[in-house]
Design a protein around this motif. Structure first.
Motif, PDB file in Angstrom:
ATOM      1  N   VAL A   1       0.870  -1.177   0.000  1.00 46.40           N
ATOM      2  CA  VAL A   1       0.000   0.000   0.000  1.00 46.40           C
ATOM      3  C   VAL A   1       0.901   1.219   0.000  1.00 46.40           C
ATOM      4  O   VAL A   1       1.922   1.243   0.711  1.00 46.40           O
ATOM      5  CB  VAL A   1      -0.911   0.017   1.242  1.00 46.40           C
ATOM      6  N   MET A   2       0.559   2.236  -0.786  1.00 45.76           N
ATOM      7  CA  MET A   2       1.333   3.481  -0.795  1.00 45.76           C
ATOM      8  C   MET A   2       0.414   4.627  -0.391  1.00 45.76           C
ATOM      9  O   MET A   2      -0.715   4.744  -0.870  1.00 45.76           O
ATOM     10  CB  MET A   2       1.952   3.722  -2.164  1.00 45.76           C
ATOM     11  N   LYS A   3       0.911   5.463   0.531  1.00 43.43           N
ATOM     12  CA  LYS A   3       0.118   6.571   1.060  1.00 43.43           C
ATOM     13  C   LYS A   3       0.979   7.811   1.202  1.00 43.43           C
ATOM     14  O   LYS A   3       2.164   7.719   1.569  1.00 43.43           O
ATOM     15  CB  LYS A   3      -0.453   6.213   2.441  1.00 43.43           C
ATOM     16  N   ALA A   4       0.382   8.958   0.915  1.00 43.56           N
ATOM     17  CA  ALA A   4       1.060  10.219   1.194  1.00 43.56           C
ATOM     18  C   ALA A   4       1.133  10.420   2.705  1.00 43.56           C
ATOM     19  O   ALA A   4       0.215  10.062   3.439  1.00 43.56           O
ATOM     20  CB  ALA A   4       0.312  11.371   0.541  1.00 43.56           C
ATOM     21  N   SER A   5       2.214  11.008   3.176  1.00 43.03           N
ATOM     22  CA  SER A   5       2.396  11.241   4.609  1.00 43.03           C
ATOM     23  C   SER A   5       2.791  12.689   4.834  1.00 43.03           C
ATOM     24  O   SER A   5       3.769  13.170   4.251  1.00 43.03           O
ATOM     25  CB  SER A   5       3.480  10.309   5.175  1.00 43.03           C
ATOM     26  N   GLY A   6       1.995  13.384   5.659  1.00 43.19           N
ATOM     27  CA  GLY A   6       2.282  14.772   5.989  1.00 43.19           C
ATOM     28  C   GLY A   6       1.607  15.165   7.279  1.00 43.19           C
ATOM     29  O   GLY A   6       0.557  14.625   7.641  1.00 43.19           O
ATOM     30  N   ALA A   7       2.181  16.136   7.980  1.00 39.90           N
ATOM     31  CA  ALA A   7       1.688  16.494   9.307  1.00 39.90           C
ATOM     32  C   ALA A   7       0.265  17.040   9.265  1.00 39.90           C
ATOM     33  O   ALA A   7      -0.510  16.829  10.199  1.00 39.90           O
ATOM     34  CB  ALA A   7       2.620  17.514   9.945  1.00 39.90           C
ATOM     35  N   GLN A   8      -0.130  17.727   8.209  1.00 41.27           N
ATOM     36  CA  GLN A   8      -1.456  18.323   8.144  1.00 41.27           C
ATOM     37  C   GLN A   8      -2.420  17.523   7.271  1.00 41.27           C
ATOM     38  O   GLN A   8      -3.494  18.009   6.919  1.00 41.27           O
ATOM     39  CB  GLN A   8      -1.350  19.758   7.612  1.00 41.27           C
ATOM     40  N   LEU A   9      -2.031  16.305   6.928  1.00 40.20           N
ATOM     41  CA  LEU A   9      -2.818  15.482   6.010  1.00 40.20           C
ATOM     42  C   LEU A   9      -3.681  14.512   6.807  1.00 40.20           C
ATOM     43  O   LEU A   9      -3.209  13.472   7.259  1.00 40.20           O
ATOM     44  CB  LEU A   9      -1.882  14.727   5.067  1.00 40.20           C
ATOM     45  N   ALA A  10      -4.977  14.850   6.979  1.00 43.20           N
ATOM     46  CA  ALA A  10      -5.850  14.027   7.807  1.00 43.20           C
ATOM     47  C   ALA A  10      -6.741  13.101   6.987  1.00 43.20           C
ATOM     48  O   ALA A  10      -7.103  12.025   7.443  1.00 43.20           O
ATOM     49  CB  ALA A  10      -6.720  14.925   8.695  1.00 43.20           C
ATOM     50  N   HIS A  11      -7.120  13.509   5.784  1.00 48.52           N
ATOM     51  CA  HIS A  11      -8.079  12.734   4.989  1.00 48.52           C
ATOM     52  C   HIS A  11      -7.453  12.378   3.642  1.00 48.52           C
ATOM     53  O   HIS A  11      -7.727  13.009   2.620  1.00 48.52           O
ATOM     54  CB  HIS A  11      -9.385  13.519   4.807  1.00 48.52           C
ATOM     55  N   LYS A  12      -6.646  11.354   3.654  1.00 52.01           N
ATOM     56  CA  LYS A  12      -5.888  10.973   2.454  1.00 52.01           C
ATOM     57  C   LYS A  12      -6.780  10.337   1.393  1.00 52.01           C
ATOM     58  O   LYS A  12      -6.643  10.615   0.202  1.00 52.01           O
ATOM     59  CB  LYS A  12      -4.762  10.003   2.843  1.00 52.01           C
ATOM     60  N   THR A  13      -7.690   9.474   1.816  1.00 52.67           N
ATOM     61  CA  THR A  13      -8.502   8.726   0.852  1.00 52.67           C
ATOM     62  C   THR A  13      -9.341   9.657  -0.009  1.00 52.67           C
ATOM     63  O   THR A  13      -9.448   9.484  -1.228  1.00 52.67           O
ATOM     64  CB  THR A  13      -9.404   7.728   1.595  1.00 52.67           C
ATOM     65  N   GLU A  14      -9.941  10.681   0.613  1.00 52.96           N
ATOM     66  CA  GLU A  14     -10.801  11.598  -0.123  1.00 52.96           C
ATOM     67  C   GLU A  14     -10.040  12.339  -1.216  1.00 52.96           C
ATOM     68  O   GLU A  14     -10.610  12.725  -2.240  1.00 52.96           O
ATOM     69  CB  GLU A  14     -11.445  12.615   0.834  1.00 52.96           C
ATOM     70  N   LEU A  15      -8.748  12.557  -1.013  1.00 51.72           N
ATOM     71  CA  LEU A  15      -7.938  13.273  -1.998  1.00 51.72           C
ATOM     72  C   LEU A  15      -7.270  12.335  -2.998  1.00 51.72           C
ATOM     73  O   LEU A  15      -6.532  12.786  -3.881  1.00 51.72           O
ATOM     74  CB  LEU A  15      -6.853  14.092  -1.275  1.00 51.72           C
ATOM     75  N   GLY A  16      -7.520  11.037  -2.864  1.00 48.42           N
ATOM     76  CA  GLY A  16      -6.884  10.083  -3.768  1.00 48.42           C
ATOM     77  C   GLY A  16      -5.431   9.829  -3.456  1.00 48.42           C
ATOM     78  O   GLY A  16      -4.644   9.462  -4.344  1.00 48.42           O
ATOM     79  N   LEU A  17      -5.050  10.003  -2.186  1.00 49.21           N
ATOM     80  CA  LEU A  17      -3.647   9.883  -1.793  1.00 49.21           C
ATOM     81  C   LEU A  17      -3.332   8.540  -1.155  1.00 49.21           C
ATOM     82  O   LEU A  17      -2.396   8.415  -0.361  1.00 49.21           O
ATOM     83  CB  LEU A  17      -3.285  11.029  -0.836  1.00 49.21           C
ATOM     84  N   VAL A  18      -4.118   7.500  -1.503  1.00 50.81           N
ATOM     85  CA  VAL A  18      -3.861   6.136  -1.047  1.00 50.81           C
ATOM     86  C   VAL A  18      -3.991   5.197  -2.241  1.00 50.81           C
ATOM     87  O   VAL A  18      -4.965   5.279  -3.002  1.00 50.81           O
ATOM     88  CB  VAL A  18      -4.856   5.708   0.057  1.00 50.81           C
ATOM     89  N   LYS A  19      -3.016   4.321  -2.422  1.00 50.07           N
ATOM     90  CA  LYS A  19      -3.043   3.311  -3.481  1.00 50.07           C
ATOM     91  C   LYS A  19      -2.872   1.942  -2.826  1.00 50.07           C
ATOM     92  O   LYS A  19      -1.931   1.733  -2.062  1.00 50.07           O
ATOM     93  CB  LYS A  19      -1.927   3.544  -4.501  1.00 50.07           C
ATOM     94  N   VAL A  20      -3.777   1.015  -3.147  1.00 40.46           N
ATOM     95  CA  VAL A  20      -3.828  -0.274  -2.468  1.00 40.46           C
ATOM     96  C   VAL A  20      -3.561  -1.401  -3.457  1.00 40.46           C
ATOM     97  O   VAL A  20      -3.943  -1.329  -4.631  1.00 40.46           O
ATOM     98  CB  VAL A  20      -5.217  -0.469  -1.812  1.00 40.46           C
ATOM     99  N   GLY A  21      -2.905  -2.460  -2.967  1.00 43.64           N
ATOM    100  CA  GLY A  21      -2.765  -3.695  -3.746  1.00 43.64           C
ATOM    101  C   GLY A  21      -1.782  -3.605  -4.890  1.00 43.64           C
ATOM    102  O   GLY A  21      -1.992  -4.235  -5.933  1.00 43.64           O
ATOM    103  N   LEU A  22      -0.694  -2.866  -4.719  1.00 44.46           N
ATOM    104  CA  LEU A  22       0.323  -2.747  -5.764  1.00 44.46           C
ATOM    105  C   LEU A  22       1.214  -3.987  -5.746  1.00 44.46           C
ATOM    106  O   LEU A  22       1.717  -4.383  -4.688  1.00 44.46           O
ATOM    107  CB  LEU A  22       1.150  -1.485  -5.537  1.00 44.46           C
ATOM    108  N   THR A  23       1.428  -4.577  -6.925  1.00 53.33           N
ATOM    109  CA  THR A  23       2.105  -5.882  -6.979  1.00 53.33           C
ATOM    110  C   THR A  23       3.381  -5.892  -7.809  1.00 53.33           C
ATOM    111  O   THR A  23       3.999  -6.942  -7.960  1.00 53.33           O
ATOM    112  CB  THR A  23       1.145  -6.928  -7.559  1.00 53.33           C
ATOM    113  N   SER A  24       3.810  -4.741  -8.363  1.00 56.60           N
ATOM    114  CA  SER A  24       5.013  -4.739  -9.201  1.00 56.60           C
ATOM    115  C   SER A  24       5.752  -3.425  -9.058  1.00 56.60           C
ATOM    116  O   SER A  24       5.191  -2.410  -8.617  1.00 56.60           O
ATOM    117  CB  SER A  24       4.634  -4.956 -10.674  1.00 56.60           C
TER     118      SER A  24
END
Length: 740
Positions: free
Chosen positions: A567-590
């Motif tokens: 899983v890849m996710k953006a990480s930042g101190a003021q970033l509370a709602h990552k999913t709503e902004l499209g900042l989460v990617k799940v199930g990456l295999t390559s």
């Protein structure tokens, strides 16, 4: 439970020593905190108990502003205080600058002119502050201020009350009020025996129904009208009454609490002594909270937290003054139950069925009587009537010798702890004999006998004389109040019988985890997900394998180390709602998917003007039950711990339970039992049972974190905490932390 292969836990929830360096239940059962002890955050662990003997039974009383001029309000108060002083054997000293005597008693011109020690000063003045400052030079121990116009009136009044409270602290005097009344000086009946009810109210009028219980034969020992509580508060009186041998129960009407911690310590003291505390607490609704604040200027607190804190320490919360009367009376007078089985005995099958439905729905246990007992009852009750429980006698047996035999036979069954007889209406002479048989049977047993007298008239001899004349029969006027009081009675004795004070186990010194965590805190700032997870790691809470990267090439290397899929996710101190902004990617295999995801995440962050500290490449954790565990601060109680269904369900269902630290494993499991979605943890629709032990472990570690980081942590939100199948543990997939 997480297995030892994860390197964080050892097997066996009770046996393990956790990553904080000590067991959460390290204290030996039965060892109590000593006065002056503090927990790791510097808060007291033991109730401060004021010696109020000389308040309620003074040897001398000074009345400042005393008057005997007809038509003046102070005259009526002075007259009542004179009568009270005579009853308690106190010497009364009037204080007035221009009078030589009041009601024939020599006056002194000021409190500075008092020549003998005075236990209690009653201040009949509009502004008590100058008098308190003058009293500081005397040896007066207690004072009462009736004056209003303080915190109940707004900001200016609050400031005036703070000045008064500061003067009281400097003086060493203990003050009742301001904005209180004469209820402490009422005439109490001294011809009643048995355990008494002690009454505490922040509104004098609201205590009047409980006080008038004396006219029904219920003993009242004290009444503390606390008013605005600039000094003495509800908690002080609970702590004091809990140690009084004559007090069987404490009844409270509470509009707001001055200090949540003091209230919990007082409730803890009452629980240690086995003294029930029954409370009406205003503020369930926004309107009630607002009105209460305008009356006494107190914090009502978040009601969910207040409710949970009361249950946690055994305070019985009721909604109405009628319930307060009935429940406090029963708990004060009834002996410890010998069993928790309840039998409903009536002259009507309809009445018995109705009452049994209500009682069972409220959680009372109505056991089926053994066949041998049913056969015995059928010696006096016709065979066609049911005597399994409820017991229907058909009516006629109560009018002759059979009535008492039936009652005695029911009470003799070892599974029966409570007998309830609802009498929906008078039907003399049989109802008179039934009432007398119940009273006589109650006198001959240690078991609880309750009667519901359903007549709306209430003037019947069987009710006024026979039932109310008995101190052994608990008499009610409604089904609901009877059922509520009996449940409170059984719950109270179950609670105190197994009570172990959580304050005995509260950590006194910081753990190694605290020192690691403190280095991660950033005062006044929100931590990034990566930093928040490091905070969890410091307290031994499992998080996924992950790496924080700042380039696509580093992301590919991290993915190979973490292990696909990722899983890849953006990480930042003021970033509370990552999913709503499209900042989460799940199930990456390559590797190619990882590179593309990195570029896409950074592009979105740039477009949304989001500051990143990097991209997290995380282990993808298997499916389980998504939960949320968090810490928030309550304005009354300080840090609180919440657990509930996680993911999107926490916002949709708000299915959560809350507790105030410190608490132990039993309380953590009780939190889970309160959840409407608790069955998800047991496995539904073919899903395996979840690792509840691991979830409980996380809750305990989070409450340790809440205690130790009280001065540093404003908020913590672990959502979702993925609770894996039994034996596989729990993993914090995301976390948010805000520093104070």
């Amino acid at each position: 439970m997480l297995g030892s292969t994860h390197g964080t836990f050892t097997t066996g929830l009770r046996a393990r020593v956790d990553a904080c360096g000590e067991s959460p239940r390290a204290a030996v059962h039965g060892i109590t905190a000593a006065p002056g002890d503090q927990d790791v955050s510097g808060r007291p662990l033991y109730a401060a108990v004021p010696d109020l003997d000389r308040f309620f039974r003074p040897e001398s009383v000074a009345v400042v502003g005393a008057s005997d001029a007809e038509g003046r309000p102070n005259t009526g108060i002075t007259r009542q205080l004179l009568a009270w002083a005579e009853r308690v054997g106190a010497r009364l000293v009037p204080v007035h600058p221009t009078r030589t005597s009041v009601f024939g008693i020599d006056c002194v011109p000021s409190v500075g002119a008092l020549t003998e020690p005075v236990d209690l000063a009653v201040l009949l003045v509009a502004d008590p502050l100058p008098v308190i400052e003058e009293l500081a030079e005397t040896k007066v121990r207690f004072a009462v201020a009736f004056a209003s116009g303080f915190a109940e009136t707004g900001a200016a009044g609050t400031a005036a009350q703070e000045r008064l409270a500061a003067a009281v602290r400097r003086s060493g005097i203990r003050l009742l009020g301001p904005n209180t009344n004469l209820n402490a000086f009422e005439r109490f009946r001294d011809d009643l025996e048995g355990p008494a009810v002690a009454l505490i109210t922040q509104s004098g009028h609201q205590g009047r129904p409980v006080f008038t219980l004396q006219e029904l034969g219920v003993r009242l020992s004290h009444w503390a009208p606390t008013g605005n509580e600039a000094d003495l508060e509800t908690s002080d009186f609970i702590s004091y009454f809990a140690g009084r041998p004559e007090v069987g129960a404490i009844a409270c009407y509470v509009e707001g609490l001055k200090d949540g911690r003091s209230f919990l310590l007082a409730a803890d003291r009452a629980a240690r002594h086995g003294v029930p505390v029954v409370a009406v607490k205003v503020g369930r609704t926004e309107t009630g909270a607002r009105t209460a604040a305008s009356h006494t200027g107190k914090l009502t607190g978040a009601d969910q937290v207040v409710d949970a804190a009361m249950r946690q320490f055994g305070v019985i919360r009721v909604d109405g003054l009628d319930q307060l009367q009935d429940t406090a009376t029963l708990l004060a007078r009834a002996r410890r139950p010998q069993a928790d089985g309840v039998v409903v005995y009536s002259i009507s099958g309809g009445t018995g069925a109705h009452f049994a439905d209500l009682a069972t729905g409220a959680g009372l246990r109505l056991p089926t009587l053994p066949q041998a007992k049913q056969d015995e009852l059928h010696e006096w009750i016709p065979e066609y009537l049911s005597v399994a429980n409820p017991v229907d006698n058909g009516g006629h047996p109560v009018g002759d010798w059979r009535g008492r035999k039936i009652i005695d036979a029911i009470l003799a069954d070892p599974s029966v702890g409570v007998l309830i007889c609802p009498i929906t209406g008078p039907f003399p002479p049989m109802s008179d004999r039934l009432a007398q048989d119940l009273v006589d049977a109650a006198e001959a047993t240690d078991k609880l006998v309750c009667v519901v007298w359903g007549s709306p008239v209430g003037t019947e001899e069987a009710y006024r004389t026979t039932l109310l004349g008995s101190s052994r029969v608990a008499t009610f006027r409604t089904f609901a109040n009877c059922i509520g009081a009996v449940k409170a009675y059984l719950d109270h004795h179950r609670f105190t019988g197994a009570y172990h004070s959580p304050f005995d186990d509260a950590p006194r010194t910081p753990s190694p985890s605290f020192r690691k965590a403190q280095a991660l805190m950033r005062p006044g700032r929100r931590l990034s997900e990566h930093a928040a997870k490091q905070l969890l790691r410091a307290y031994g809470i499992r998080v996924p394998r992950e790496q924080l990267v700042t380039s696509a090439a580093a992301a590919v290397r991290a993915a190979s180390l973490v292990g696909y899929p990722v899983v890849m996710k953006a990480s930042g101190a003021q970033l509370a709602h990552k999913t709503e902004l499209g900042l989460v990617k799940v199930g990456l295999t390559s590797a190619s998917q990882v590179r593309d995801a990195y570029r896409e995440l950074t592009d979105i962050a740039r477009f949304e003007s989001v500051d990143l500290d990097g991209i997290l490449v995380c282990q993808m954790v298997g499916r389980g039950v998504e939960m949320v565990v968090g810490v928030t601060r309550d304005e009354l109680f300080g840090p609180t711990v919440t657990v509930g269904l996680g993911g999107v369900l926490v916002e949709v269902l708000n299915d959560t339970a809350v507790r105030v630290p410190p608490f132990g494993e039993h309380e953590a499991r009780s939190m889970l039992a309160e959840l409407r979605g608790r069955a998800l943890l047991d496995g539904v629709r073919g899903a395996p049972p979840a690792d509840v032990d691991a979830l409980v472990e996380v809750v305990l570690r989070v409450q340790r974190m809440a205690l130790e980081l009280d001065g540093d942590l404003a908020e913590l939100d672990i959502n979702p905490l993925m609770v894996l199948p039994r034996g596989q543990g729990a993993v914090a997939l995301d976390a948010l932390a805000v520093c104070r």
